[in-house]
Scaffold this motif. Structure first.
Motif, mmCIF file in Angstrom:
data_model
loop_
_atom_site.group_PDB
_atom_site.id
_atom_site.type_symbol
_atom_site.label_atom_id
_atom_site.label_comp_id
_atom_site.label_asym_id
_atom_site.label_seq_id
_atom_site.Cartn_x
_atom_site.Cartn_y
_atom_site.Cartn_z
ATOM 1 N N ARG A 258 67.966 10.033 -28.400
ATOM 2 C CA ARG A 258 68.132 11.591 -27.541
ATOM 3 C C ARG A 258 68.085 10.181 -26.046
ATOM 4 O O ARG A 258 68.611 8.434 -26.077
ATOM 5 C CB ARG A 258 66.091 11.248 -26.757
ATOM 6 N N ILE A 259 68.846 10.661 -25.476
ATOM 7 C CA ILE A 259 68.945 9.786 -24.470
ATOM 8 C C ILE A 259 68.099 9.023 -23.395
ATOM 9 O O ILE A 259 67.107 9.285 -23.084
ATOM 10 C CB ILE A 259 69.409 11.048 -22.832
ATOM 11 N N LYS A 260 68.247 7.708 -22.783
ATOM 12 C CA LYS A 260 67.417 7.151 -22.809
ATOM 13 C C LYS A 260 66.954 7.460 -21.145
ATOM 14 O O LYS A 260 67.802 7.595 -20.662
ATOM 15 C CB LYS A 260 67.379 5.592 -22.547
ATOM 16 N N ALA A 261 65.123 6.732 -20.980
ATOM 17 C CA ALA A 261 65.470 6.889 -19.122
ATOM 18 C C ALA A 261 63.814 6.579 -18.719
ATOM 19 O O ALA A 261 63.745 5.716 -19.714
ATOM 20 C CB ALA A 261 64.658 8.456 -18.945
ATOM 21 N N MET A 262 64.521 5.487 -17.811
ATOM 22 C CA MET A 262 63.887 4.459 -17.141
ATOM 23 C C MET A 262 63.004 4.698 -15.495
ATOM 24 O O MET A 262 64.033 5.020 -14.653
ATOM 25 C CB MET A 262 64.084 2.989 -17.212
ATOM 26 N N VAL A 263 62.184 4.199 -15.001
ATOM 27 C CA VAL A 263 61.957 4.142 -13.897
ATOM 28 C C VAL A 263 61.076 3.074 -13.487
ATOM 29 O O VAL A 263 61.060 2.068 -13.874
ATOM 30 C CB VAL A 263 60.516 5.016 -13.450
ATOM 31 N N ILE A 264 62.639 2.594 -12.453
ATOM 32 C CA ILE A 264 62.002 1.295 -11.943
ATOM 33 C C ILE A 264 61.742 0.883 -10.120
ATOM 34 O O ILE A 264 62.282 2.338 -9.557
ATOM 35 C CB ILE A 264 63.652 0.082 -11.276
ATOM 36 N N ALA B 213 52.576 -1.567 -9.970
ATOM 37 C CA ALA B 213 52.220 -0.918 -11.127
ATOM 38 C C ALA B 213 53.244 1.082 -10.350
ATOM 39 O O ALA B 213 52.273 2.019 -11.418
ATOM 40 C CB ALA B 213 50.762 -0.564 -12.030
ATOM 41 N N THR B 214 53.881 1.146 -10.035
ATOM 42 C CA THR B 214 54.234 1.845 -8.772
ATOM 43 C C THR B 214 54.889 2.658 -9.898
ATOM 44 O O THR B 214 54.902 4.389 -10.812
ATOM 45 C CB THR B 214 55.609 1.608 -7.671
ATOM 46 N N ALA B 215 56.345 2.079 -10.842
ATOM 47 C CA ALA B 215 57.005 2.580 -11.944
ATOM 48 C C ALA B 215 56.007 2.923 -13.130
ATOM 49 O O ALA B 215 56.424 4.171 -13.545
ATOM 50 C CB ALA B 215 58.233 1.472 -11.835
ATOM 51 N N SER B 216 55.485 1.728 -13.417
ATOM 52 C CA SER B 216 54.771 2.728 -14.447
ATOM 53 C C SER B 216 53.699 3.020 -14.468
ATOM 54 O O SER B 216 53.260 4.432 -16.124
ATOM 55 C CB SER B 216 53.533 1.396 -15.351
ATOM 56 N N SER C 265 59.354 1.949 -18.015
ATOM 57 C CA SER C 265 59.772 1.540 -16.622
ATOM 58 C C SER C 265 59.618 0.376 -16.197
ATOM 59 O O SER C 265 59.228 -0.701 -17.547
ATOM 60 C CB SER C 265 57.972 1.592 -16.399
ATOM 61 N N LEU C 266 59.376 0.016 -15.155
ATOM 62 C CA LEU C 266 59.859 -1.553 -14.971
ATOM 63 C C LEU C 266 59.199 -1.656 -13.226
ATOM 64 O O LEU C 266 59.992 -0.903 -12.390
ATOM 65 C CB LEU C 266 61.546 -1.993 -14.636
ATOM 66 N N ASP C 267 58.472 -2.405 -13.573
ATOM 67 C CA ASP C 267 57.048 -2.826 -12.130
ATOM 68 C C ASP C 267 58.158 -4.039 -11.494
ATOM 69 O O ASP C 267 58.162 -4.843 -12.163
ATOM 70 C CB ASP C 267 56.374 -2.973 -12.287
ATOM 71 N N MET C 268 58.342 -3.763 -9.889
ATOM 72 C CA MET C 268 58.769 -5.724 -9.563
ATOM 73 C C MET C 268 58.400 -5.746 -7.970
ATOM 74 O O MET C 268 58.186 -4.502 -7.819
ATOM 75 C CB MET C 268 60.056 -5.241 -9.157
ATOM 76 N N GLU C 269 57.876 -6.872 -8.105
ATOM 77 C CA GLU C 269 57.280 -6.816 -7.124
ATOM 78 C C GLU C 269 58.817 -7.290 -5.734
ATOM 79 O O GLU C 269 59.863 -6.662 -6.319
ATOM 80 C CB GLU C 269 57.554 -9.296 -6.976
ATOM 81 N N ILE C 270 58.242 -6.699 -4.821
ATOM 82 C CA ILE C 270 58.424 -7.196 -3.550
ATOM 83 C C ILE C 270 60.427 -8.015 -2.827
ATOM 84 O O ILE C 270 61.411 -7.892 -2.995
ATOM 85 C CB ILE C 270 58.157 -6.705 -2.021
ATOM 86 N N GLU C 271 59.990 -9.412 -4.178
ATOM 87 C CA GLU C 271 60.794 -10.337 -3.164
ATOM 88 C C GLU C 271 62.165 -10.473 -4.534
ATOM 89 O O GLU C 271 62.613 -11.201 -4.958
ATOM 90 C CB GLU C 271 59.760 -12.047 -3.218
ATOM 91 N N ALA C 272 61.791 -9.215 -5.905
ATOM 92 C CA ALA C 272 62.531 -9.428 -6.407
ATOM 93 C C ALA C 272 63.918 -9.532 -6.743
ATOM 94 O O ALA C 272 64.738 -8.529 -5.050
ATOM 95 C CB ALA C 272 62.254 -8.692 -7.448
ATOM 96 N N THR C 273 65.348 -10.513 -7.251
ATOM 97 C CA THR C 273 66.583 -10.275 -6.453
ATOM 98 C C THR C 273 67.352 -9.485 -7.160
ATOM 99 O O THR C 273 66.333 -8.603 -8.250
ATOM 100 C CB THR C 273 67.100 -11.596 -6.988
ATOM 101 N N THR C 274 68.242 -8.478 -7.383
ATOM 102 C CA THR C 274 68.476 -7.921 -7.652
ATOM 103 C C THR C 274 69.282 -8.787 -9.222
ATOM 104 O O THR C 274 69.398 -7.735 -10.014
ATOM 105 C CB THR C 274 70.467 -7.878 -7.408
#
Length: 370
Positions: free
Chosen positions: A16-22, A27-30, A47-56
């Motif tokens: 199956r095609i993989k799908a992800m929410v970042i 816990a927004t994405a999850s 899903s990938l939850d990340m803090e506002i300070e996370a870098t690229t």
């Protein structure tokens, strides 16, 4: 700094095609992924939850790890919310084995829609085409369904300042008798946009009162000069007739006559000595009639009194009108009139140490010939 990579514990269909929410947030994405997986009845989204300070760089590192342990030959769909996430798509292309579909401004609805497409077995190209059509925000501006309050709109072609002064005089005239809002509004916008302007959306507009008619279909207009001269009495009774009885309207009309005498109108529009200003404007109008070899009607005289009085104050404040439609053509076609107006109003230029420009002369010309 902590990044949360959430994957389902139930094994995926590797074909199956993989799908992800970042998304940003604890816990927004999850949460979005979990809700959609529950509704779909199958685990489709990681899903990938990340803090506002996370870098690229932080995000790329986590995605590379995800790509190393997941088969993406058939494609990868990534939903993101904002900011730096929009910058990662180009940087992960070299790490993927199949096509990458990137969708921003993530919300539950588009994620769920893609989930349905994946379950049905749509290809990533079909999903991309489908979402191009679907992924558009629906924007609805709603106004109250309750009965709108009544209003009168005031306007002046020389600017909102005069409209606001007319507004104050009208409010003073009717506030004790009628529940009617008085709203000052820009003349050019009224003329250009008509009924789509805000006052008509928010109020049941009884009429427009001002120095020039913006010509809005179905909307009554009363000119300021008609009010000052007393000719607007019939209009007052006609406009207020549907919301008040004749005795109330008569009292309103008496107040309007009182508050809209020429002296009081000019006094409200300018900080200059009203008596002196009116005498000087009168001299200019008499001289203008001689220069043009014509007699102005009372309506035109009142309009000139009001306009020229406001003009003098604008010039003193160094805030003249600076634009006039087709100014070059006007200067070429009306040399005589321009000279006559400037000559007739020279007494004002001398007394108040001001100088008329072509746009100001142009609007006086409009009143004379309107």
């Amino acid at each position: 700094m902590t990044l949360f990579l959430s994957t389902t514990k139930i094994s995926h269909d590797e074909s199956r095609i993989k799908a992800m929410v970042i998304a940003h947030g604890y816990a927004t994405a999850s949460s979005i992924a979990n809700v959609c997986n529950r509704i779909l009845g199958v685990n489709v989204f990681d899903s990938l939850d990340m803090e506002i300070e996370a870098t690229t760089a932080d995000i790329i590192q986590k995605l590379r790890h995800y790509l190393e342990i997941n088969e993406t030959n058939n494609g990868l769909i990534i939903f993101v919310d904002m900011g730096s996430l929009n910058q990662i798509q180009n940087q992960i292309q070299e790490y993927i084995d199949g096509p990458l579909l990137f969708i921003d401004q993530v919300t539950t609805m588009p994620v769920l829609e893609v989930g349905h497409c994946l379950i049905k077995g749509n290809t990533i190209h079909e999903i991309a085409e489908h979402m191009q059509i679907l992924q558009r925000p629906k924007v609805n501006l709603l106004h109250p369904k309750k009965k709108k309050a009544y209003a009168i709109v005031t306007s002046c072609f020389t600017g909102i300042g005069t409209a606001m002064q007319i507004q104050k005089l009208l409010e003073k005239s009717i506030k004790d008798f009628l529940e009617v809002h008085i709203v000052a509004h820009d003349f050019d916008r009224l003329k250009k946009n008509g009924m789509s302007e805000a006052p008509f959306q928010l109020y049941d507009v009884l009429a427009i009162v001002g120095t020039a008619n913006p010509w809005i279909n179905g909307v009554n207009f009363i000119s300021l000069e008609d009010i000052i001269s007393g000719k607007g009495e019939n209009d007052v009774f006609r406009i207020f007739g549907k919301i008040a009885d004749p005795d109330i309207i008569r009292r309103v009309n008496d107040n309007i006559i009182l508050n809209f005498s020429l002296n009081k109108v000019i006094e409200s529009l300018t900080i200059l000595d009203t008596e002196k200003l009116i005498k000087n404007v009168e001299k200019s109008i008499i001289q203008l009639e001689k220069q043009m070899n014509r007699n102005f009607s009372n309506d035109k005289k009142i309009a000139l009194y009001v306009h020229i009085s406001c003009m003098v104050e604008r010039l003193i404040r160094l805030s003249p009108i600076t634009e006039y439609p087709d100014q070059d053509l006007f200067e070429q076609a009306h040399t005589h009139e321009i000279h006559a107006i400037k000559s007739a109003l020279s007494v004002l230029e001398d007394d108040y140490c001001v100088q008329l420009n072509i746009p100001e002369i142009g609007y006086i010309f409009n009143i004379m010939n309107g």
